[in-house]
Design an enzyme around this catalytic site. Structure first.
Site, PDB file in Angstrom:
ATOM      1  CE1 TYR A 160      -3.210  -2.746   0.344  1.00  0.00           C
ATOM      2  CE2 TYR A 160      -4.663  -0.454   1.056  1.00  0.00           C
ATOM      3  CZ  TYR A 160      -4.900  -1.895   0.426  1.00  0.00           C
ATOM      4  OH  TYR A 160      -5.825  -2.271   0.735  1.00  0.00           O
TER       5      TYR A 160
ATOM      6  CG  ASP B  14      -7.651  -4.493   1.282  1.00  0.00           C
ATOM      7  OD1 ASP B  14      -8.973  -4.529   1.896  1.00  0.00           O
ATOM      8  OD2 ASP B  14      -7.685  -4.701  -0.379  1.00  0.00           O
TER       9      ASP B  14
ATOM     10  CG  ASP C 147     -13.783  -6.905   1.995  1.00  0.00           C
ATOM     11  OD1 ASP C 147     -13.182  -5.939   2.945  1.00  0.00           O
ATOM     12  OD2 ASP C 147     -14.104  -6.266   1.197  1.00  0.00           O
TER      13      ASP C 147
ATOM     14  CE  LYS D 174       1.572 -17.946  -3.022  1.00  0.00           C
ATOM     15  NZ  LYS D 174       0.497 -19.002  -3.129  1.00  0.00           N
TER      16      LYS D 174
ATOM     17  CG  ASP E  75      -2.450 -20.224  -2.167  1.00  0.00           C
ATOM     18  OD1 ASP E  75      -1.442 -20.411  -0.748  1.00  0.00           O
ATOM     19  OD2 ASP E  75      -1.669 -21.215  -2.803  1.00  0.00           O
TER      20      ASP E  75
END
Ligand code: IPM
Ligand code: MG
Length: 369
Positions: free
Chosen positions: A143, A249, A253, A193, A225
């Protein structure tokens, strides 16, 4: 002398103002019953600030935020500002605020209220009892990494974003996740990851080091994942999850689906500092501006009201009041009150009708001052 708190309200865009108003009225009830006073200030953020001042957040308002006990935010963004210069997009205001105030720790609790176990599109036996906490690093990673730009070469358009992390940045957020897990189910899942990315390999290294200092807490590492899959297939397995900015983020959600509606969920963004009362923080529902339903009294005020509970607990050190607000929301849901997003096609209440019921239930718990 009556204790007094300075609270900065940043209503923002879309449904932000209407849900924040419910949180404010709820705080007024808590203050009156518990014998403290609140001094409110209000400023623009996001698209509202772009319209009023030409920038999505003003420096002077960031200073007001810094000088307050805590900040409450509604939401930012909407189609009206979609086409403007990315540097002054509504979202840029929120990102600047997070960075300027050093709000590095984003706490997103995902709790499935028993009364809403059937509201999720997932099977109720999968989601009933879910109570996980996503701890998202909020001021680093992709970000804020440089370079971040788009340019044109002879071969066509190109763009780059950069995902940098420093050791101290990872350590402080993972350490916080362990501290929070100690007061919960003593389990931390560190998400990365590491099979592909260097930043994730550093993340895993440091999470392992921090974990070694907390032998009483179980640590496991999950690749982002497969973690995304497990969040909806076996959500009961999780207690505290900690991860870098963008993974947080996305996964927050996704996890929100468990709760039946994005409208239910609160969040806190905390900094390292803090005065004698507690930790400085910005509190906001995670649902966003929902421009399609703005101004119609259809928004669910739970995210904002539960964010207020987090504010009471974390920034004002008022655990009893925080628990009372959460219990009031629970009571109202158990009694069958629903806003449209959780009504499953049945009868629904407006934003303010729902808020009034919460305040009634709250008054019953806190008694009269
Ligand atoms: C969130 C939002 C923000 C983010 C946007 C509005 C910048 O999606 O708080 O999750 O990406 O962090
Ligand atoms: Mg988001």
């Amino acid at each position: 002398m009556t204790t007094s708190y300075n609270i900065l309200m940043l209503p923002g865009d879309g449904v932000g103002p209407e849900v924040l108003d419910e949180a404010r009225q709820t705080l007024d009830v808590v203050a009156a019953r518990s014998g403290f006073s609140v001094h409110y200030q209000e400023a623009n953020i996001g698209g509202a600030a772009v319209d009023a001042h030409g920038v999505p957040v003003r420096d002077e308002d960031i200073e007001t935020a810094r000088a307050s006990s805590a900040v409450m935010l509604g939401a930012v963004g909407g189609p009206k500002w979609e086409a403007i210069d990315p540097a002054i997009r509504p979202e840029a205001g929120l990102l600047k605020l997070r960075q300027a105030l050093g709000l590095f720790a984003n706490l997103r609790p995902i709790k499935v209220y028993d009364a809403l176990a059937d509201a999720s599109p997932l099977k109720s036996e999968v989601v009933r009892g879910v109570d996980m906490l996503i701890v998202r690093e909020l001021t680093g990673g992709i970000y804020f990494g440089e370079p971040s730009k788009q340019w044109t070469t002879e071969a066509g358009r190109r763009a780059v974003d950069t995902l940098p992390y420093g050791e101290e940045e990872i350590e402080r957020i993972v350490e916080l996740a362990f501290t929070l897990a100690a007061g919960r189910n003593k389990k931390v899942t560190s998400v990365d990851k590491a099979n592909v990315m260097a930043s994730s390999r550093l993340w895993r290294e440091i999470a392992t080091e921090v974990g070694a200092r907390h032998p009483e807490i179980a640590l496991d590492h999950a690749l982002v994942d497969s973690c995304a899959m497990r969040i909806i297939s076996r959500p009961l397995d999780f207690d505290v999850l900690v991860m870098e900015n963008m993974f947080g983020d996305i996964l927050s959600d996704e996890a929100a689906v468990l709760a039946g509606s994005l409208g239910m969920l609160p969040s806190a963004s905390l900094s390292a500092g803090g005065d004698a009362d507690g930790i400085f923080g910005l509190y906001e529902p995670i649902h966003g501006s929902a421009p399609d339903i703005a101004g119609q009294g259809l928004a669910n005020p739970c995210g904002a009201i539960l964010s207020l509970a987090m504010l009471l607990r974390t920034s004002l050190g008022r655990e009893a009041e925080a628990a009372a607000v959460e219990a009031a929301v629970d009571t109202v849901l158990v009694d069958g009150a629903r806003t449209r997003d959780i009504a499953d096609g049945g009868t629904s209440l407006s934003t303010s009708e729902f808020g009034d019921l919460v305040r009634q239930a709250l008054g019953d718990t806190l008694g009269t001052a």
